[in-house]
Design a protein around this motif. Structure first.
Motif, PDB file in Angstrom:
ATOM      1  N   GLU A 297       0.794  -1.126  -0.250  1.00  0.00           N
ATOM      2  CA  GLU A 297       0.148   0.293  -0.289  1.00  0.00           C
ATOM      3  C   GLU A 297       1.128   1.702  -0.119  1.00  0.00           C
ATOM      4  O   GLU A 297       0.432   2.674  -0.834  1.00  0.00           O
ATOM      5  N   HIS A 298       2.167   1.454   0.810  1.00  0.00           N
ATOM      6  CA  HIS A 298       2.385   2.243   0.492  1.00  0.00           C
ATOM      7  C   HIS A 298       3.596   2.604  -0.597  1.00  0.00           C
ATOM      8  O   HIS A 298       3.308   3.474  -0.577  1.00  0.00           O
ATOM      9  N   PHE A 299       3.987   2.564  -1.396  1.00  0.00           N
ATOM     10  CA  PHE A 299       4.957   2.246  -1.822  1.00  0.00           C
ATOM     11  C   PHE A 299       3.388   2.192  -3.374  1.00  0.00           C
ATOM     12  O   PHE A 299       3.926   3.162  -4.721  1.00  0.00           O
ATOM     13  N   LYS A 300       2.453   1.372  -3.812  1.00  0.00           N
ATOM     14  CA  LYS A 300       1.442   1.567  -4.755  1.00  0.00           C
ATOM     15  C   LYS A 300       0.682   3.851  -4.385  1.00  0.00           C
ATOM     16  O   LYS A 300       0.463   3.742  -5.372  1.00  0.00           O
ATOM     17  N   GLU A 301       0.475   3.658  -3.084  1.00  0.00           N
ATOM     18  CA  GLU A 301      -0.118   5.326  -2.724  1.00  0.00           C
ATOM     19  C   GLU A 301       1.413   5.937  -3.468  1.00  0.00           C
ATOM     20  O   GLU A 301       0.847   6.724  -4.531  1.00  0.00           O
ATOM     21  N   GLN A 302       2.927   5.700  -3.317  1.00  0.00           N
ATOM     22  CA  GLN A 302       3.549   7.232  -3.843  1.00  0.00           C
ATOM     23  C   GLN A 302       4.361   6.459  -6.089  1.00  0.00           C
ATOM     24  O   GLN A 302       3.813   7.396  -6.923  1.00  0.00           O
ATOM     25  N   TYR A 303       3.858   5.604  -5.940  1.00  0.00           N
ATOM     26  CA  TYR A 303       4.301   5.183  -7.212  1.00  0.00           C
ATOM     27  C   TYR A 303       2.629   4.672  -8.259  1.00  0.00           C
ATOM     28  O   TYR A 303       2.881   4.537  -9.797  1.00  0.00           O
ATOM     29  N   GLY A 304       1.225   4.822  -7.714  1.00  0.00           N
ATOM     30  CA  GLY A 304       0.261   3.579  -8.518  1.00  0.00           C
ATOM     31  C   GLY A 304       1.286   2.109  -9.255  1.00  0.00           C
ATOM     32  O   GLY A 304       0.263   1.365 -10.234  1.00  0.00           O
ATOM     33  N   LYS A 305       1.805   1.816  -8.826  1.00  0.00           N
ATOM     34  CA  LYS A 305       2.435   0.032  -8.932  1.00  0.00           C
ATOM     35  C   LYS A 305       2.358  -1.044  -7.660  1.00  0.00           C
ATOM     36  O   LYS A 305       2.253  -0.324  -6.828  1.00  0.00           O
ATOM     37  N   THR A 306       2.544  -1.934  -7.986  1.00  0.00           N
ATOM     38  CA  THR A 306       2.622  -3.510  -7.288  1.00  0.00           C
ATOM     39  C   THR A 306       4.224  -3.945  -8.177  1.00  0.00           C
ATOM     40  O   THR A 306       4.635  -3.954  -9.040  1.00  0.00           O
ATOM     41  N   LEU A 307       4.850  -4.296  -6.929  1.00  0.00           N
ATOM     42  CA  LEU A 307       5.525  -5.613  -7.269  1.00  0.00           C
ATOM     43  C   LEU A 307       4.995  -7.163  -7.379  1.00  0.00           C
ATOM     44  O   LEU A 307       4.513  -7.205  -6.542  1.00  0.00           O
ATOM     45  N   HIS A 308       5.449  -7.519  -8.795  1.00  0.00           N
ATOM     46  CA  HIS A 308       5.023  -8.575  -8.901  1.00  0.00           C
ATOM     47  C   HIS A 308       6.319 -10.068  -8.667  1.00  0.00           C
ATOM     48  O   HIS A 308       7.134  -9.838  -9.278  1.00  0.00           O
ATOM     49  N   LEU A 309       6.228 -10.408  -7.392  1.00  0.00           N
ATOM     50  CA  LEU A 309       7.346 -11.025  -6.974  1.00  0.00           C
ATOM     51  C   LEU A 309       7.574 -12.540  -7.768  1.00  0.00           C
ATOM     52  O   LEU A 309       6.571 -13.301  -7.786  1.00  0.00           O
ATOM     53  N   HIS A 310       8.719 -13.195  -8.233  1.00  0.00           N
ATOM     54  CA  HIS A 310       8.927 -14.925  -9.408  1.00  0.00           C
ATOM     55  C   HIS A 310       9.751 -15.152  -8.323  1.00  0.00           C
ATOM     56  O   HIS A 310      10.808 -14.814  -8.380  1.00  0.00           O
ATOM     57  N   ILE A 311       9.376 -15.741  -7.068  1.00  0.00           N
ATOM     58  CA  ILE A 311      10.309 -16.633  -6.288  1.00  0.00           C
ATOM     59  C   ILE A 311      10.834 -17.990  -6.765  1.00  0.00           C
ATOM     60  O   ILE A 311       9.807 -19.528  -6.686  1.00  0.00           O
TER      61      ILE A 311
ATOM     62  N   PHE B 297       4.139  -4.468 -20.989  1.00  0.00           N
ATOM     63  CA  PHE B 297       2.383  -4.415 -21.573  1.00  0.00           C
ATOM     64  C   PHE B 297       1.773  -4.238 -20.044  1.00  0.00           C
ATOM     65  O   PHE B 297       0.606  -3.869 -20.106  1.00  0.00           O
ATOM     66  N   GLU B 298       2.428  -4.787 -19.090  1.00  0.00           N
ATOM     67  CA  GLU B 298       2.170  -4.813 -17.476  1.00  0.00           C
ATOM     68  C   GLU B 298       1.999  -3.738 -16.959  1.00  0.00           C
ATOM     69  O   GLU B 298       2.742  -3.678 -15.837  1.00  0.00           O
ATOM     70  N   LYS B 299       1.351  -2.789 -17.150  1.00  0.00           N
ATOM     71  CA  LYS B 299       1.520  -1.107 -17.737  1.00  0.00           C
ATOM     72  C   LYS B 299       1.636  -0.860 -15.229  1.00  0.00           C
ATOM     73  O   LYS B 299       2.484  -0.234 -14.724  1.00  0.00           O
ATOM     74  N   ASN B 300       0.926  -1.797 -14.557  1.00  0.00           N
ATOM     75  CA  ASN B 300       0.393  -2.124 -13.441  1.00  0.00           C
ATOM     76  C   ASN B 300       1.614  -2.621 -12.277  1.00  0.00           C
ATOM     77  O   ASN B 300       1.517  -3.209 -10.978  1.00  0.00           O
ATOM     78  N   SER B 301       2.840  -2.855 -13.189  1.00  0.00           N
ATOM     79  CA  SER B 301       3.431  -4.316 -12.222  1.00  0.00           C
ATOM     80  C   SER B 301       4.815  -3.878 -11.985  1.00  0.00           C
ATOM     81  O   SER B 301       5.208  -3.368 -13.353  1.00  0.00           O
ATOM     82  N   ILE B 302       5.739  -3.976 -11.486  1.00  0.00           N
ATOM     83  CA  ILE B 302       7.049  -4.143 -11.691  1.00  0.00           C
ATOM     84  C   ILE B 302       7.579  -5.623 -11.768  1.00  0.00           C
ATOM     85  O   ILE B 302       7.526  -6.094 -10.617  1.00  0.00           O
ATOM     86  N   GLN B 303       8.622  -6.354 -12.272  1.00  0.00           N
ATOM     87  CA  GLN B 303       8.874  -8.122 -11.931  1.00  0.00           C
ATOM     88  C   GLN B 303      10.204  -8.036 -11.165  1.00  0.00           C
ATOM     89  O   GLN B 303      11.061  -7.084 -11.835  1.00  0.00           O
ATOM     90  N   VAL B 304       9.327  -8.666  -9.888  1.00  0.00           N
ATOM     91  CA  VAL B 304      11.267  -8.861  -9.312  1.00  0.00           C
ATOM     92  C   VAL B 304      11.164 -10.485  -9.323  1.00  0.00           C
ATOM     93  O   VAL B 304      10.708 -11.267  -8.252  1.00  0.00           O
TER      94      VAL B 304
END
Length: 966
Positions: free
Chosen positions: A130-144, A171-178
């Motif tokens: 929530e903290h980072f989404k509020e600032q950047y409008g995105k979330t991290l998509h985790l690949h473990i 094209f997955e605009k709302n996610s950053i891949q980690v």
């Protein structure tokens, strides 16, 4: 407790993030053109220009880093001490790199499974997302990446986490891949073998597929990844575009751009201080068990006690009580010809020694009793406050059965002392909440085993247990910090066998009790690291304006624990000890004196030679080191003595002359008013003119983003198609300027950053004649934000006015008063100064002793002036005056003067500066002084002056008094 509330702009974290982002400023960014371009990061072309090393050099100079630059290395080092939030920092850096440069694929590499679990918990937590989404409008998509179970399928497939990471597109605009991977998986066959089913229709080896995406890599705990070992070789197979290394310890730096040392962390109150509690046991001081030899089946030990020696042999699985009766719980788990592993995890090499009495039950019981008693002292203080903080205590043990079993000695002892302490507290406790909390704890301890929640444990062998209550207990300890800190939850005592040493921490650990050896000689700083973070209150907010301590309990065999910890912190931070007297002037001292006092080495040595301080070989003559301490005190910046100490040490405090407070009261309360800074413009048009002038002045600072064309040829060699890149020339390179933001998005982002009306921004850009379409990128936004802050500060008073508006009537407690406004009897000496002199202070001085930070301050404190009624050094971090542009300003001295024959009083504030004149001050300091003068122009009339190193305080005061009497 709902969750943690992360602060957005903690200075030490923001500074690290900004420094990292600035590395890539103005470096050509090449967009992928391959068929799979939507799955590949844009790439920085950093080796063909000088921008990259120039950026690093500029950042190092700004951050005071003096390390070599490797211009062709893709490694960037960020040094942050334990407990200061490096996971948060690199997570924010991920979002900033994505926002500024479009990097969307990252790999986080961690050394161990426990650190991996801690990282995942943080990144997955609702609070973090929530903290980072509020600032950047995105979330991290985790690949473990996890170890794979054997598949019954005939075809083999690349691990699913690798597949999902590689196949994730831009094209997955709302996610950053980690992708998160630990060292064990990096070295596994899984990542290096070829599978039947590939990715991008060509990559059948996981490493090759990952490398094709040109990922950015973050390495946590870099000292675990030496560049000569197998893990590092395998890391390179993933072809990281850049490697950002974050840690407190490095085997060697490479392009180091930011340091937050252990000394900085403790002295700036970014972590808890440490108090060492040492349990003495006189009977055991003269006993040693030494491992002599082993043939692989049995080991020989020598017992030395009371000057008598005896050799005993012990076989695998046999108890060490054969050597000494106090070691009855200890045995040999495993052995070979050079090493013995004991059942508590301790690994002994030939010649290693242990003390048998450190395993005595009586010693353990004493330590448990002391830790529990002290826990309740802390708990009472923190849970009876208006806003509560729940403290936890962590015990490290090595005999698991004595805790896990219902009739286990440790379990029964712990419950016995908890009940005894609560019963004693309930006799007198008046606080309604805390009394109820204690009563609930007693009820909880009456629950049938193992359902009690007041204490809990986690041990690696628990992973094989299936008891539901224990599983719930483990999940709470490992993964649910919020539940642990909930005030409805009675659990506050945690037990482990050093399994929680890495990758786990809880900000509200206030005590660690080390009942047994840690199993290996690790750094003392690493040992205390589990409890260094500043605590959070019942609302999940970090509490940072108080001095908190981690209480660390050890036995008599570690009586030097505190000294070792202090030495480690100072050595690791490059600090020079003021206590140890060296034989000669070291290169480190020379370097620091030259840096801090802005002198050349030759000039310094000439002065020291002329003043008879050193010999020709730089050895100190008699009194030479005292000369250095007196004349160059600022080079001694080790960890403050009140931050790390023994429980039995007298606290270094300075006595307050309380009878003088009444004369100081009005001035002190004015200084401690809580205010905000208001910008005063006549109308929006006036502000538009100001912002237009700013934009006109910034034109040369803006940079455009461009697309670079790289020419590749497909050729046939040895019956294979290969791609050859033409050698590039910076003169022949074709670059097309592009906008990476829409103008409307650019304006919205700028409006949010500066809190300025969008219409005003738009009109100012037009009026300034800025060709903004060339510069619609994140770099321009950042330049405007940074430079406009300084511009606002510099134009205050000339182009617009400011007002300080009081926002709260609450003033106390302060550094000099308690919550009711009563003056304190003493305060920590380090809040006044790190240096001490036994010389007399002036009669009008507010403190009894002479603690100071510079010679100018020392002179002020000793100077007796008849016009002075009372004066004080202002304690550190107590007064911060807001300044336009978001900064603050802290004066050093406060004086109350009398004039006109004593009929009137005048308040006088001094800021000391170690330069000879105003010409030596940076412009920023001059603007801050103007703000301070405005702040003090209120109901309590206060005169403000800056004292330079060639000003005597008596001359400044005489001038003020004469001016007022005219």
């Amino acid at each position: 407790m709902k969750g943690f509330n992360f602060e957005k702009n903690l200075n030490h974290q923001s500074h690290a993030v900004d420094s990292t982002i600035a590395v890539f400023e103005n470096i050509s960014l090449v967009q992928p053109t391959e068929a799979d371009k939507n799955y590949i990061n844009p790439a920085f072309d950093f080796t063909t220009e000088r921008t990259y090393p120039e950026n690093i050099r500029a950042i190092q100079e700004d951050n005071g880093v003096n390390e070599k630059i490797k211009r062709n290395s893709n490694i960037i080092d960020i040094m942050m001490e334990t407990g200061t939030g490096k996971t948060y920092t690199y997570t924010k850096t991920i979002f900033e790199l994505n926002k500024n440069y479009g990097i969307f694929k990252f790999i986080v590499v961690v050394p161990t499974l426990s650190i991996k679990a801690g990282t995942i918990d943080f990144l997955k937590s609702d609070s973090s997302r929530e903290h980072f989404k509020e600032q950047y409008g995105k979330t991290l998509h985790l690949h473990i990446v996890e170890s794979q179970k054997n598949s019954k399928s005939k075809k083999s497939f690349i691990p699913p986490a690798v597949t999902s990471f590689v196949n994730a597109g831009a094209f997955e605009k709302n996610s950053i891949q980690v992708m998160i991977i630990n060292a064990g998986m990096i070295n596994s066959e899984t990542m290096q073998k070829s599978f039947d089913k590939g990715l991008f229709d060509k990559y059948t080896v996981p490493f090759d597929a990952i490398g094709a995406t040109k990922p950015f890599m973050i390495i946590d705990e870099p000292h675990k990844f030496g560049q000569g070992n197998k893990t590092w070789e395998n890391i390179q197979k993933m072809k990281p575009q850049f490697i950002l290394r974050y840690g407190a310890t490095f085997q060697g730096y490479e392009n180091l751009i930011y340091t937050l040392t252990a000394v900085d962390s403790f002295n700036r109150n970014l972590v808890k201080g440490v108090i060492g509690h040492i349990t003495e046991f006189n009977a055991g001081e003269n006993a040693i068990v030494k491992f002599i030899d082993s043939d692989g089946t049995e080991a020989s030990f020598e017992l030395i006690e009371n000057e008598k020696r005896k050799t005993i042999t012990v076989t695998k699985k046999e108890s060490l009580k054969k050597i000494h009766p106090e070691m009855s719980d200890l045995g040999i788990e495993n052995l070979n010809k050079s090493t013995v592993v004991l059942t508590n995890g301790l690994e002994m090499k030939k010649g290693d020694k242990i003390n048998p009495y450190s395993y005595a039950e009586k010693l353990q019981e004493t330590m448990i009793q002391k830790a529990i008693k002290h826990h309740f002292e802390i708990e009472k203080q923190l849970l009876t406050r208006e806003v509560k903080i729940k403290p936890l205590t962590l015990f490290f043990i090595d005999n698991i059965d004595e805790y896990r079993n219902k009739e286990g000695y440790i379990r029964k002892t712990v419950e016995q002392y908890i009940k005894a302490e609560i019963a004693e507290l309930l006799k007198t406790e008046k606080d309604i909440f805390y009394k109820s909390y204690l009563e609930k704890t007693l009820l909880d301890l009456e629950q049938p085993y193992p359902n009690q929640r007041t204490h809990g444990g986690y041990f690696s062998k628990d992973n094989t247990e299936k008891d539901e209550a224990i599983e719930k207990e483990i999940n709470e300890i490992l993964h649910d910090k919020q539940a642990m800190l909930d005030l409805e939850n009675p659990r506050r005592f945690i037990f482990s066998k050093w399994t929680l040493r890495e990758g786990w921490d809880n900000p509200n650990v206030f005590q660690i009790c080390k009942l047994r050896s840690s199993g290996s000689e690790i750094s003392k700083l690493q040992e205390v690291g589990r409890g260094l973070r500043l605590p959070v209150n019942e609302y999940g907010n970090r509490v940072k304006d108080e001095q908190f301590y981690l209480n660390y309990f050890v036995d008599f065999t570690e009586s030097d624990f505190v000294d070792k910890l202090v030495n480690e912190i100072n050595q690791k931070s490059g600090a020079i000890s003021i206590e140890e007297v060296p034989d000669k002037l070291s290169d480190q001292m020379i370097k620091k004196i030259c840096e801090i006092y802005e002198t050349a080495e030759d000039e310094l040595l000439e002065v020291l030679d002329a003043d008879n301080v050193i010999t020709r070989t730089n050895s100190f003559k008699t009194g030479g080191f005292d000369y250095i301490k007196q004349n160059y005190p600022r080079i001694f910046e080790g960890v403050n003595s009140n931050k790390i100490r023994k429980a039995t040490d007298p606290k270094k405090k300075v006595v307050v002359r309380a009878e003088k407070y009444q004369e100081l009261k009005d001035l002190w309360e004015k200084l401690n008013e809580k205010v905000i800074l208001e910008y005063k413009f006549e109308n929006e048009a006036n502000f538009k003119i100001l912002f237009t002038d700013f934009l006109k002045a910034q034109k040369d600072n803006f940079n455009s983003d461009g697309l670079n064309e790289r020419i590749s040829k497909v050729e046939i060699k040895e019956n294979k198609a290969v791609v050859n890149d033409d050698p590039e020339s910076v003169y022949e390179r074709k670059s097309i300027a592009i906008s990476v933001l829409k103008y409307s998005d650019f304006l919205k982002e700028l409006s949010k950053m500066l809190n300025i009306n969008i219409t005003t921004l738009h009109q100012s850009i037009i009026d300034a004649g800025t060709e903004i379409n060339k510069y619609l990128n994140q770099s321009t936004l950042r330049i405007i934000k940074q430079n406009f802050d300084f511009f606002l500060m510099s134009k205050a008073f000339d182009k617009y006015s400011i007002e300080y508006k009081k926002v709260s009537n609450s003033i106390h407690p302060t550094k000099l008063t308690d919550g009711k406004g009563n003056v304190l009897k003493e305060i920590f000496a380090s809040d006044v100064g790190v240096l001490f002199s036994d010389e007399e202070v002036a009669d009008s001085y507010f403190f009894e002793e002479l603690y100071y930070d510079s010679d100018l301050e020392k002179s002020n404190i000793k100077t007796e002036i008849k016009e002075v009624i009372v004066f004080t050094k202002i304690p550190k971090n107590s007064i911060k005056i807001p300044v336009a542009g978001g900064k603050s300003y802290s004066p050093d001295f406060a004086y109350v003067l009398k004039f006109k024959d004593g009929d009137q009083k005048l308040n006088f504030i001094v800021e000391t500066k170690d330069v000879n004149s105003k010409d030596g001050l940076r412009d920023e300091e001059k603007f801050k002084i103007k703000h301070a003068e405005k702040f003090f122009d209120g109901k309590v009339k206060i005169d403000f002056r800056t004292q330079f190193s060639n000003n005597r305080i008596v001359d400044l005061i005489n001038k003020i008094v004469l001016d007022k009497e005219e």
